[in-house]
Design a protein around this motif. Structure first.
Motif, PDB file in Angstrom:
ATOM      1  N   LYS A 153      -5.687  -4.339  -3.423  1.00 57.76           N
ATOM      2  CA  LYS A 153      -6.068  -5.478  -4.254  1.00 57.76           C
ATOM      3  C   LYS A 153      -4.841  -6.317  -4.559  1.00 57.76           C
ATOM      4  O   LYS A 153      -3.732  -5.814  -4.640  1.00 57.76           O
ATOM      5  CB  LYS A 153      -6.690  -4.958  -5.561  1.00 57.76           C
ATOM      6  N   VAL A 154      -5.074  -7.625  -4.751  1.00 56.48           N
ATOM      7  CA  VAL A 154      -4.015  -8.546  -5.173  1.00 56.48           C
ATOM      8  C   VAL A 154      -4.553  -9.325  -6.360  1.00 56.48           C
ATOM      9  O   VAL A 154      -5.693  -9.790  -6.343  1.00 56.48           O
ATOM     10  CB  VAL A 154      -3.607  -9.510  -4.030  1.00 56.48           C
ATOM     11  N   ARG A 180      -1.523   4.422  -3.272  1.00 55.42           N
ATOM     12  CA  ARG A 180      -0.666   5.530  -3.686  1.00 55.42           C
ATOM     13  C   ARG A 180       0.508   5.090  -4.561  1.00 55.42           C
ATOM     14  O   ARG A 180       0.887   5.788  -5.474  1.00 55.42           O
ATOM     15  CB  ARG A 180      -0.127   6.264  -2.453  1.00 55.42           C
ATOM     16  N   SER A 181       1.093   3.957  -4.248  1.00 53.09           N
ATOM     17  CA  SER A 181       2.302   3.520  -4.951  1.00 53.09           C
ATOM     18  C   SER A 181       2.019   2.805  -6.256  1.00 53.09           C
ATOM     19  O   SER A 181       2.930   2.607  -7.050  1.00 53.09           O
ATOM     20  CB  SER A 181       3.117   2.585  -4.052  1.00 53.09           C
ATOM     21  N   GLY A 182       0.779   2.373  -6.455  1.00 52.59           N
ATOM     22  CA  GLY A 182       0.458   1.628  -7.663  1.00 52.59           C
ATOM     23  C   GLY A 182       0.815   0.157  -7.505  1.00 52.59           C
ATOM     24  O   GLY A 182       1.043  -0.334  -6.410  1.00 52.59           O
ATOM     25  N   PRO A 183       0.893  -0.573  -8.632  1.00 55.53           N
ATOM     26  CA  PRO A 183       1.148  -2.013  -8.568  1.00 55.53           C
ATOM     27  C   PRO A 183       2.620  -2.347  -8.316  1.00 55.53           C
ATOM     28  O   PRO A 183       3.509  -1.677  -8.797  1.00 55.53           O
ATOM     29  CB  PRO A 183       0.703  -2.514  -9.948  1.00 55.53           C
ATOM     30  N   VAL A 184       2.818  -3.432  -7.535  1.00 60.98           N
ATOM     31  CA  VAL A 184       4.164  -3.944  -7.255  1.00 60.98           C
ATOM     32  C   VAL A 184       4.143  -5.443  -7.551  1.00 60.98           C
ATOM     33  O   VAL A 184       3.285  -6.167  -7.051  1.00 60.98           O
ATOM     34  CB  VAL A 184       4.560  -3.694  -5.781  1.00 60.98           C
ATOM     35  N   LYS A 185       5.085  -5.909  -8.369  1.00 63.98           N
ATOM     36  CA  LYS A 185       5.162  -7.331  -8.731  1.00 63.98           C
ATOM     37  C   LYS A 185       5.864  -8.121  -7.635  1.00 63.98           C
ATOM     38  O   LYS A 185       6.769  -7.628  -6.976  1.00 63.98           O
ATOM     39  CB  LYS A 185       5.945  -7.513 -10.029  1.00 63.98           C
ATOM     40  N   ALA A 186       5.425  -9.375  -7.493  1.00 65.82           N
ATOM     41  CA  ALA A 186       6.065 -10.291  -6.542  1.00 65.82           C
ATOM     42  C   ALA A 186       5.944 -11.710  -7.080  1.00 65.82           C
ATOM     43  O   ALA A 186       4.923 -12.069  -7.660  1.00 65.82           O
ATOM     44  CB  ALA A 186       5.410 -10.194  -5.173  1.00 65.82           C
ATOM     45  N   HIS A 231      -1.563  -4.319  -5.532  1.00 67.48           N
ATOM     46  CA  HIS A 231      -1.982  -2.978  -5.944  1.00 67.48           C
ATOM     47  C   HIS A 231      -2.142  -2.100  -4.709  1.00 67.48           C
ATOM     48  O   HIS A 231      -2.903  -2.438  -3.793  1.00 67.48           O
ATOM     49  CB  HIS A 231      -3.306  -3.051  -6.710  1.00 67.48           C
ATOM     50  N   PHE A 232      -1.428  -0.957  -4.708  1.00 71.76           N
ATOM     51  CA  PHE A 232      -1.455  -0.037  -3.586  1.00 71.76           C
ATOM     52  C   PHE A 232      -2.143   1.259  -3.985  1.00 71.76           C
ATOM     53  O   PHE A 232      -2.072   1.688  -5.135  1.00 71.76           O
ATOM     54  CB  PHE A 232      -0.031   0.239  -3.092  1.00 71.76           C
TER      55      PHE A 232
END
Length: 173
Positions: free
Chosen positions: A85-86, A155-161, A152-153
């Motif tokens: 998801k984004v 396994r890794s969870g959310p990553v900001k960009a 949103h990944f």
């Protein structure tokens, strides 16, 4: 004690006992060898390590608010991950992932996808003729504006960009 009551192992009983014990010992040895090789290769306990770079979003054209965003997603870990998801606080409505494919006759077809795999040790580079993110601009953007996204990944969870708004004529690679 009589001669009949003393148990004595026979060659057949010993052979059967050894064969019965050999199967689990062989299975354990094989599993231990595989795990040792996996650990020696540096893959044991190495989760996905996701980073996002080169984030850009196209300036909507004319009166339209529909646009697309593109990201380079790196996975330096030892396990695959999946972009599921984004989200963005500066977008209106639903944000979707889509993939563009050639139909073979020079035309292309776009289809929404639920997720995108980010393989271990690889980079997924989004592009207009491949994987991208579809959204509606929430406000009047100008070239050079920064738009926050959260990827949103599984396994890794959310990553900001932070994606920079660019004109559609700008090269994306």
């Amino acid at each position: 004690m009589t001669e009949q009551s003393i148990w004595r192992p026979t060659r057949r009983r010993l052979t059967d006992a050894l064969l019965a014990a050999l199967a689990p010992v062989a299975a354990c040895s094989l599993a231990l060898g595989g795990l040792t090789a996996w650990a020696d290769a540096g893959q044991a306990g190495s989760p996905a390590r996701i980073t996002v770079a080169n984030a850009r979003v196209l300036l909507p054209y004319g009166d339209s608010t529909e646009t697309a965003a593109f990201f380079d997603i790196s996975n330096a870990g030892g396990a695959d991950d999946r972009l599921v998801k984004v989200t963005s606080s500066r977008a209106d409505g639903e944000i979707t992932l889509s993939r563009h494919r050639s139909t073979g006759s020079g035309a292309a077809a776009k289809a929404d996808v639920d997720s995108a795999v980010v393989p271990a040790g690889r980079v997924v580079s989004m592009a207009p003729h491949g994987l991208d993110v579809n959204l509606r601009a929430g406000a009047r953007w100008q070239a050079g504006d920064l738009v926050p996204f959260m990827l949103h990944f599984e396994r890794s969870g959310p990553v900001k960009a932070l994606a920079v708004v660019i004109r559609p004529s700008t090269r994306l690679d």
